[in-house]
Motif scaffolding. Structure first.
Motif, PDB file in Angstrom:
ATOM      1  N   GLN A   1      45.698  27.820  -6.243  1.00 51.37           N
ATOM      2  CA  GLN A   1      46.235  27.204  -5.016  1.00 51.37           C
ATOM      3  C   GLN A   1      47.759  27.329  -4.917  1.00 51.37           C
ATOM      4  O   GLN A   1      48.309  27.406  -3.835  1.00 51.37           O
ATOM      5  CB  GLN A   1      45.870  25.707  -4.987  1.00 51.37           C
ATOM      6  N   GLU A   2      48.426  27.337  -6.095  1.00 52.30           N
ATOM      7  CA  GLU A   2      49.903  27.321  -6.096  1.00 52.30           C
ATOM      8  C   GLU A   2      50.513  28.525  -5.371  1.00 52.30           C
ATOM      9  O   GLU A   2      51.663  28.494  -4.979  1.00 52.30           O
ATOM     10  CB  GLU A   2      50.487  27.313  -7.529  1.00 52.30           C
ATOM     11  N   ILE A   3      49.758  29.622  -5.253  1.00 54.01           N
ATOM     12  CA  ILE A   3      50.381  30.811  -4.646  1.00 54.01           C
ATOM     13  C   ILE A   3      50.280  30.801  -3.118  1.00 54.01           C
ATOM     14  O   ILE A   3      50.768  31.705  -2.461  1.00 54.01           O
ATOM     15  CB  ILE A   3      49.800  32.129  -5.221  1.00 54.01           C
ATOM     16  N   ILE A   4      49.649  29.741  -2.549  1.00 53.28           N
ATOM     17  CA  ILE A   4      49.589  29.652  -1.083  1.00 53.28           C
ATOM     18  C   ILE A   4      51.018  29.627  -0.546  1.00 53.28           C
ATOM     19  O   ILE A   4      51.864  28.878  -1.029  1.00 53.28           O
ATOM     20  CB  ILE A   4      48.782  28.410  -0.632  1.00 53.28           C
ATOM     21  N   GLY A   5      51.295  30.472   0.426  1.00 51.59           N
ATOM     22  CA  GLY A   5      52.639  30.519   1.017  1.00 51.59           C
ATOM     23  C   GLY A   5      53.526  31.567   0.377  1.00 51.59           C
ATOM     24  O   GLY A   5      54.665  31.738   0.816  1.00 51.59           O
ATOM     25  N   SER A   6      53.015  32.280  -0.630  1.00 48.89           N
ATOM     26  CA  SER A   6      53.880  33.302  -1.231  1.00 48.89           C
ATOM     27  C   SER A   6      53.294  34.700  -1.032  1.00 48.89           C
ATOM     28  O   SER A   6      52.142  34.864  -0.638  1.00 48.89           O
ATOM     29  CB  SER A   6      54.116  32.997  -2.709  1.00 48.89           C
ATOM     30  N   LEU A   7      54.130  35.702  -1.317  1.00 47.16           N
ATOM     31  CA  LEU A   7      53.684  37.089  -1.205  1.00 47.16           C
ATOM     32  C   LEU A   7      53.123  37.519  -2.553  1.00 47.16           C
ATOM     33  O   LEU A   7      53.750  37.279  -3.589  1.00 47.16           O
ATOM     34  CB  LEU A   7      54.867  37.990  -0.844  1.00 47.16           C
ATOM     35  N   VAL A   8      51.940  38.139  -2.514  1.00 49.33           N
ATOM     36  CA  VAL A   8      51.363  38.634  -3.764  1.00 49.33           C
ATOM     37  C   VAL A   8      50.913  40.079  -3.543  1.00 49.33           C
ATOM     38  O   VAL A   8      50.811  40.550  -2.405  1.00 49.33           O
ATOM     39  CB  VAL A   8      50.133  37.794  -4.213  1.00 49.33           C
ATOM     40  N   SER A   9      50.656  40.747  -4.656  1.00 51.53           N
ATOM     41  CA  SER A   9      50.122  42.092  -4.548  1.00 51.53           C
ATOM     42  C   SER A   9      48.639  42.053  -4.895  1.00 51.53           C
ATOM     43  O   SER A   9      48.241  41.441  -5.890  1.00 51.53           O
ATOM     44  CB  SER A   9      50.898  43.003  -5.501  1.00 51.53           C
ATOM     45  N   LEU A  10      47.826  42.661  -4.044  1.00 47.07           N
ATOM     46  CA  LEU A  10      46.374  42.663  -4.264  1.00 47.07           C
ATOM     47  C   LEU A  10      45.856  44.093  -4.326  1.00 47.07           C
ATOM     48  O   LEU A  10      46.286  44.941  -3.548  1.00 47.07           O
ATOM     49  CB  LEU A  10      45.659  41.964  -3.099  1.00 47.07           C
ATOM     50  N   ARG A  11      44.936  44.322  -5.254  1.00 43.84           N
ATOM     51  CA  ARG A  11      44.232  45.607  -5.263  1.00 43.84           C
ATOM     52  C   ARG A  11      42.922  45.415  -4.508  1.00 43.84           C
ATOM     53  O   ARG A  11      42.215  44.416  -4.725  1.00 43.84           O
ATOM     54  CB  ARG A  11      43.966  46.064  -6.691  1.00 43.84           C
ATOM     55  N   ILE A  12      42.600  46.349  -3.617  1.00 45.88           N
ATOM     56  CA  ILE A  12      41.382  46.205  -2.815  1.00 45.88           C
ATOM     57  C   ILE A  12      40.183  46.712  -3.608  1.00 45.88           C
ATOM     58  O   ILE A  12      40.198  47.819  -4.152  1.00 45.88           O
ATOM     59  CB  ILE A  12      41.516  46.979  -1.473  1.00 45.88           C
ATOM     60  N   LEU A  13      39.142  45.850  -3.648  1.00 47.65           N
ATOM     61  CA  LEU A  13      37.952  46.178  -4.426  1.00 47.65           C
ATOM     62  C   LEU A  13      36.783  46.604  -3.544  1.00 47.65           C
ATOM     63  O   LEU A  13      36.044  47.518  -3.861  1.00 47.65           O
ATOM     64  CB  LEU A  13      37.512  44.961  -5.257  1.00 47.65           C
ATOM     65  N   GLU A  14      36.618  45.883  -2.428  1.00 46.02           N
ATOM     66  CA  GLU A  14      35.480  46.152  -1.538  1.00 46.02           C
ATOM     67  C   GLU A  14      35.943  46.075  -0.101  1.00 46.02           C
ATOM     68  O   GLU A  14      36.907  45.367   0.195  1.00 46.02           O
ATOM     69  CB  GLU A  14      34.427  45.038  -1.672  1.00 46.02           C
ATOM     70  N   ALA A  15      35.202  46.742   0.786  1.00 49.91           N
ATOM     71  CA  ALA A  15      35.594  46.708   2.194  1.00 49.91           C
ATOM     72  C   ALA A  15      34.390  46.693   3.105  1.00 49.91           C
ATOM     73  O   ALA A  15      33.429  47.426   2.888  1.00 49.91           O
ATOM     74  CB  ALA A  15      36.453  47.925   2.501  1.00 49.91           C
ATOM     75  N   GLY A  16      34.461  45.837   4.147  1.00 51.75           N
ATOM     76  CA  GLY A  16      33.455  45.867   5.213  1.00 51.75           C
ATOM     77  C   GLY A  16      34.179  46.289   6.484  1.00 51.75           C
ATOM     78  O   GLY A  16      35.300  46.781   6.432  1.00 51.75           O
ATOM     79  N   SER A  17      33.552  46.059   7.667  1.00 51.23           N
ATOM     80  CA  SER A  17      34.239  46.442   8.908  1.00 51.23           C
ATOM     81  C   SER A  17      35.432  45.545   9.183  1.00 51.23           C
ATOM     82  O   SER A  17      36.399  45.944   9.797  1.00 51.23           O
ATOM     83  CB  SER A  17      33.282  46.342  10.091  1.00 51.23           C
ATOM     84  N   TRP A  18      35.347  44.282   8.762  1.00 43.20           N
ATOM     85  CA  TRP A  18      36.398  43.337   9.133  1.00 43.20           C
ATOM     86  C   TRP A  18      37.226  42.836   7.976  1.00 43.20           C
ATOM     87  O   TRP A  18      38.429  42.725   8.066  1.00 43.20           O
ATOM     88  CB  TRP A  18      35.816  42.157   9.920  1.00 43.20           C
ATOM     89  N   THR A  19      36.549  42.511   6.870  1.00 35.90           N
ATOM     90  CA  THR A  19      37.282  41.876   5.777  1.00 35.90           C
ATOM     91  C   THR A  19      37.336  42.756   4.554  1.00 35.90           C
ATOM     92  O   THR A  19      36.457  43.586   4.326  1.00 35.90           O
ATOM     93  CB  THR A  19      36.582  40.564   5.353  1.00 35.90           C
ATOM     94  N   LEU A  20      38.362  42.539   3.758  1.00 37.96           N
ATOM     95  CA  LEU A  20      38.493  43.221   2.483  1.00 37.96           C
ATOM     96  C   LEU A  20      38.366  42.175   1.382  1.00 37.96           C
ATOM     97  O   LEU A  20      38.743  41.023   1.572  1.00 37.96           O
ATOM     98  CB  LEU A  20      39.870  43.860   2.378  1.00 37.96           C
ATOM     99  N   VAL A  21      37.857  42.605   0.238  1.00 34.64           N
ATOM    100  CA  VAL A  21      37.882  41.750  -0.939  1.00 34.64           C
ATOM    101  C   VAL A  21      38.865  42.377  -1.920  1.00 34.64           C
ATOM    102  O   VAL A  21      38.827  43.592  -2.148  1.00 34.64           O
ATOM    103  CB  VAL A  21      36.477  41.649  -1.589  1.00 34.64           C
ATOM    104  N   GLY A  22      39.770  41.543  -2.451  1.00 32.14           N
ATOM    105  CA  GLY A  22      40.783  42.085  -3.352  1.00 32.14           C
ATOM    106  C   GLY A  22      40.898  41.299  -4.633  1.00 32.14           C
ATOM    107  O   GLY A  22      40.249  40.266  -4.789  1.00 32.14           O
ATOM    108  N   GLU A  23      41.723  41.811  -5.537  1.00 35.88           N
ATOM    109  CA  GLU A  23      42.033  41.034  -6.750  1.00 35.88           C
ATOM    110  C   GLU A  23      43.547  41.022  -6.932  1.00 35.88           C
ATOM    111  O   GLU A  23      44.260  41.975  -6.586  1.00 35.88           O
ATOM    112  CB  GLU A  23      41.336  41.636  -7.986  1.00 35.88           C
ATOM    113  N   LEU A  24      43.988  39.917  -7.520  1.00 37.14           N
ATOM    114  CA  LEU A  24      45.405  39.697  -7.715  1.00 37.14           C
ATOM    115  C   LEU A  24      45.968  40.677  -8.734  1.00 37.14           C
ATOM    116  O   LEU A  24      45.403  40.853  -9.805  1.00 37.14           O
ATOM    117  CB  LEU A  24      45.557  38.274  -8.264  1.00 37.14           C
TER     118      LEU A  24
END
Ligand code: 5AD
Ligand code: SF4
Length: 443
Positions: free
Chosen positions: A416-439
């Motif tokens: 929760q602490e990272i809410i409001g900050s910029l992070v880098s995510l690697r994309i793992l999965e993709a649909g038409s609308w949403t992506l799933v990533g990891e920190l």
């Protein structure tokens, strides 16, 4: 102690309309109301309306009708209707007849009078205030809500373009820009209250400042906003293709906070339809802008608005729109069936397209765009993107969500602490609308 008063604000339509709804809610907060979503226990219900298409109007009229039951159960309930639908020429009388249970009617130029109108209705009197013209100095109420990560900021009001299908210039008046200093000050105040991302709003942001003497350029405004400390991201909508300058593309490339996302409404891919729409550009000109954006901002995402079934649109015209989807590669398209708006030139054009044809075209367009969106997201798999963490995901509160600079939603696991900050995510999965990533790492 007097009982706490509750307000529910319902809003429809574009971000401009959402910003107006926030203004009205802020005024009620100053009047001692507490914002809730609980219609049954509301003392005041605001319905901020949209009239850009008939489908929106029908939905809103249905909602206003439903509110009658609540008013019958609680005669002290106040109902206030604001926004574009009320501002349409001749609309008030028709609306008042249809919804006599409404207490307050106000047009798009009267928002600043809301607290006065609320008091005037205390006696049970029905009140209505609709100015035909805006009052320049009374358009923006600063918002005091704390801890909001994202905020919409008006930089200008109205529209001068008179696209032949569009009601907006008739209900929002002529273009008028806010002073750069006022805009910068409003954003600084928002940032002091915790805001990290602003979206600068105008019907045609690319003509910002053209009404000043000497004129002032939107790209210069962006550079000023880019200097504001502690602000992390800047977005803007909407760009009219005819006014999008090279200087703007360069400003986005230069600015560190400026997100590489351009919402560039195409409306149609056919030159003859574009001319009938009074869009003032051709498909070739539009494509030349897309190429410039691709060259200077290779990471940029493009989104668009498209209307199908404009009067006179042939199968060939429509095919040209589909061809543009194939060549531009939008990350998202907002697609609409043409809707007749009385008082606009297109409403009386010959050769209106039957609903069935409009529906078929919309389906075809949407499935082509869905495929494009899917492919674009698939290509993101394995790559890393900067994301502003917005908060818990709506579908799964145990996960977080945020958006890439290109405005694409990603869900991921994180603290929760990272809410409001910029992070880098690697994309793992993709649909038409949403992506799933990891920190990958916190910045
Ligand atoms: N019918 C259908 N779509 C419309 N829009 C504006 N007016 C109409 C209309 N009469 C769409 C345009 C605009 C978006 C906000 O709404 O695509 O860009
Ligand atoms: Fe409507 Fe055209 Fe103005 Fe957009 S630019 S608000 S579509 S008239």
């Amino acid at each position: 102690m007097s009982k706490e008063k509750n307000v529910v604000t319902l809003t429809y339509g574009c971000q401009m309309s959402e910003r107006d709804a926030e203004t009205l809610t802020e005024i009620t907060r100053q009047e001692g109301y507490n914002r809730t979503n609980d219609l049954e226990n509301a003392d005041l219900i605001i319905v901020n309306t949209c009239c850009v298409r008939e489908s929106a109007e029908n939905k809103i009229l249905g909602k206003i009708g439903d509110l009658k039951k609540l008013k019958d159960n609680n005669p002290n309930l106040k109902i206030a209707i604001s926004g574009c639908m009320v501002q349409q020429p001749g609309a008030l009388e028709r609306l008042q007849k249809r919804a006599p249970h409404v207490d307050i009617w106000m047009g798009t130029h009267n928002l600043h009078e809301f607290s006065e109108l609320l008091h005037r209705s205390d006696t049970g009197a029905k009140v209505a205030e609709i100015w035909q013209e805006p009052h320049e100095t009374k358009e923006s109420t600063p918002l005091a809500e704390k801890g909001k990560l994202q905020a919409n900021v008006n930089i200008m009001y109205g529209c001068d373009n008179f696209c032949s299908y569009c009601i907006v210039p008739h209900v929002r008046g002529r273009e008028r820009s806010r002073k750069p200093d006022d805009i910068v000050q409003e954003i600084k105040n928002l940032v002091a209250n915790g805001c990290k991302e602003v979206t600068l709003l105008g019907q045609n942001v690319n003509s910002y400042g053209k009404d000043f003497v000497p004129p002032y350029d939107f790209a210069d405004l962006l550079q000023e906003v880019d200097q504001i400390p502690d602000l992390l991201r800047i977005r803007f909508i909407t760009s009219h293709p005819k006014d999008l300058s090279d200087k703007l593309i360069q400003a986005i490339a230069k600015g560190s906070k400026l997100c590489e996302h351009v919402h560039l409404p195409l409306q149609s891919g056919s030159n003859s339809i574009l001319a009938c729409m009074n869009r003032q550009y051709t498909r070739e000109y539009y494509m030349s802008i897309v190429e410039k954006i691709r060259e200077l901002l290779p990471q940029a995402t493009l989104t668009t608005d498209i209307i199908v079934g404009f009067p006179g649109e042939t199968e060939e015209d429509f095919e040209q729109t589909l061809a543009m989807i194939n060549s531009v590669h939008y990350s998202q398209a907002f697609t609409f069936m043409y809707s007749k708006r009385s008082g606009t030139p297109a409403a009386s054009m010959e050769d209106q397209i039957p609903l069935q044809v409009k529906k078929q075209r919309l389906q075809k367009l949407m499935s082509l765009q869905n495929e494009e969106s899917y492919q674009l997201r698939q290509r993101m798999i394995g790559k890393c993107y900067e994301v502003l963490v917005e908060g818990p995901s709506k579908n799964n509160p145990n996960r977080l969500t945020g958006r890439t600079r290109g405005n694409i939603l990603v869900v991921f696991d994180g603290p929760q602490e990272i809410i409001g900050s910029l992070v880098s995510l690697r994309i793992l999965e993709a649909g038409s609308w949403t992506l799933v990533g990891e920190l990958v790492e916190s910045k």
